[in-house]
Design a protein around this motif. Structure first.
Motif, PDB file in Angstrom:
ATOM      1  N   THR A 157       4.985  -1.874  -9.616  1.00  0.00           N
ATOM      2  CA  THR A 157       3.927  -2.870  -9.496  1.00  0.00           C
ATOM      3  C   THR A 157       4.427  -4.079  -8.720  1.00  0.00           C
ATOM      4  OG1 THR A 157       2.854  -2.231 -11.566  1.00  0.00           O
ATOM      5  CG2 THR A 157       2.432  -4.449 -10.779  1.00  0.00           C
ATOM      6  N   THR A 202       2.655   8.064  -6.198  1.00  0.00           N
ATOM      7  CA  THR A 202       1.790   9.211  -6.519  1.00  0.00           C
ATOM      8  C   THR A 202       2.177  10.480  -5.779  1.00  0.00           C
ATOM      9  OG1 THR A 202       0.193   8.581  -4.798  1.00  0.00           O
ATOM     10  CG2 THR A 202      -0.155   7.703  -7.017  1.00  0.00           C
ATOM     11  N   GLN A 240       2.248   2.376  -3.429  1.00  0.00           N
ATOM     12  CA  GLN A 240       1.330   3.133  -4.287  1.00  0.00           C
ATOM     13  C   GLN A 240       1.293   4.609  -3.889  1.00  0.00           C
ATOM     14  OE1 GLN A 240       0.528   1.082  -6.725  1.00  0.00           O
ATOM     15  NE2 GLN A 240       1.526  -0.440  -5.414  1.00  0.00           N
ATOM     16  N   THR A 266       0.830  -1.211   0.000  1.00  0.00           N
ATOM     17  CA  THR A 266       0.000   0.000   0.000  1.00  0.00           C
ATOM     18  C   THR A 266       0.862   1.258   0.000  1.00  0.00           C
ATOM     19  OG1 THR A 266      -1.716  -1.177   1.234  1.00  0.00           O
ATOM     20  CG2 THR A 266      -1.834   1.219   1.214  1.00  0.00           C
TER      21      THR A 266
END
Length: 399
Positions: free
Chosen positions: A238, A226, A222, A219
């Motif tokens: 990924t 961003t 990600q 988590t």
């Protein structure tokens, strides 16, 4: 002017191009050693006046054609030969006969189109103002085949320009696309091992459970992407595989995460590696555990020279019309080891749409699909584009 004459000449070799493609497709080979594919290429082109070179590290081939009118220029055309470890599900009459291997990335078509270009250019040898190197390369699917061939000295002396095509089954029929600058991303692999202390699943307080920590790392990755990297210079991180434990009532000693890192600039490539190590290490420490990160470097960014892209666009428009070339607005986050060649030589890779004419190309299966299909009628266009890029560069250079 190249006009339609070059395309018509390539179409004259259509049967041979398709036959070679199907022969290669039926017997796919993996990795750096593709001897059956190599032999098919040698046999198909044995009648041509080519000088062949092979190296010790791979079954890669470089065939050289020396034009009658030399001006010192040298150009390289490349096609890759290896397949993917996948089971084919197309139902084609020439489907893979090798269990667990399939040409799902179009390398069979790349090799066949390059062989077709050799036919076309050998027929025009008297008009060629220089030398053409045809690079038949194994080991593109993660094996660094291009780098090995360079290290083996098979492309020595280096050419003055280099060109390659890559088919796209979910792109419009006969459309050639390219762009200046970054076309494809760098690709690195990562492995993270979160080390805890195993125990009984009913008593997690007596253990150090690595599974929720591994999930927290996923988590956090990600959010890191961003919030720490600008959207104008994108990165992709990924996590593709998570593995831990042996039974439903056992807390594992460790959990492993595997994934890929994609970037479009050397700066972000370095920053992403550092950020991932910091994130994984500190999250594990916060829970009284450790995390070990191993990054396996992959292909560099595929960067296309503006002059080579301009040359390719002119060739395509002359051969197939103004409608046949498209400038891409943004890079694709896939990766290609033709990037090793383009690090040393100015050049370009172009995409060739091979969706069936009239089909809804957006819904066609993409590369790396077990059901990927190719409209073989497009392959002579690819042959003509490769041959045209070589002929124009030898005649004019980058202008």
């Amino acid at each position: 002017m190249l006009n339609h004459e070059l395309l018509e000449q390539a179409r004259g070799f259509s049967d041979a191009i398709i036959a070679l493609r199907r022969a290669i497709h039926a017997e796919p080979e993996l990795g750096l050693h593709t001897p059956r594919t190599r032999d098919k290429v040698r046999q198909a082109l044995a009648h041509l006046p080519l000088e062949w070179r092979e190296g010790p590290s791979t079954t890669g081939l470089v065939a050289t054609l020396k034009g009658k009118a030399g001006n010192g220029r040298r150009v390289l055309l490349r096609g890759d030969m290896d397949a993917l470890p996948m089971t084919e599900d197309t139902g084609l009459s020439f489907s893979s006969t090798i269990p667990g291997a399939m040409h799902a990335c179009g390398h069979d078509t790349h090799t066949a189109m390059l062989a077709g270009a050799a036919e076309v250019l050998c027929a025009r040898a008297g008009q060629l103002a220089g030398e053409v190197q045809f690079m038949f390369q194994p080991g593109e699917e993660g094996y660094h085949g291009a780098r090995f061939m360079l290290d083996d000295g098979l492309i020595d002396p280096l050419p003055d320009a280099a060109f390659a095509l890559h088919i796209m089954p979910n792109s419009p029929h006969g459309m050639v696309a390219g762009r200046t600058g970054a076309l494809l991303a760098s690709a690195d692999q990562f492995d993270i091992v979160v080390k805890g202390r195993g125990g009984h699943a009913s008593m997690p307080h007596d253990a150090l459970d690595p599974v929720p920590v591994a999930c927290e790392i996923v988590t956090a990755i990600q959010a890191m992407v961003t919030r720490r990297f600008p959207v104008a210079d994108p990165v992709v991180a990924t996590v593709a595989k998570i593995e831990a434990g042996t039974a439903h009532n056992v807390i594992a000693n460790f959990a492993t995460l595997k994934g890929t890192l994609r970037t479009l600039s050397p700066d972000n490539r370095a920053r992403l590696r550092q950020a991932l190590e910091q994130l994984a290490t500190h999250i594990a420490q916060a829970h009284g555990m450790t995390a070990e990160l191993v990054i396996t470097p992959g292909f560099p960014v595929t960067v296309c020279d503006a002059r080579a892209v301009d040359l390719g666009e002119k060739v395509v428009r002359e051969i197939a019309g103004d409608h046949a070339f498209q400038r891409l607005d943004h890079p694709i986050m896939g990766a290609e080891d033709f990037s090793y060649v383009l690090e040393k030589v100015p050049g370009a890779m172009f995409f060739l749409g091979v969706a069936h004419e009239g089909a809804d190309w957006r819904s066609c299966c993409s590369i790396h699909s077990t059901r990927m299909m190719v409209d073989e009628s497009v392959l002579p266009l690819g042959t003509a584009v490769l041959a045209g890029c070589a002929q124009r560069f030898l005649a004019e250079g980058f202008v």
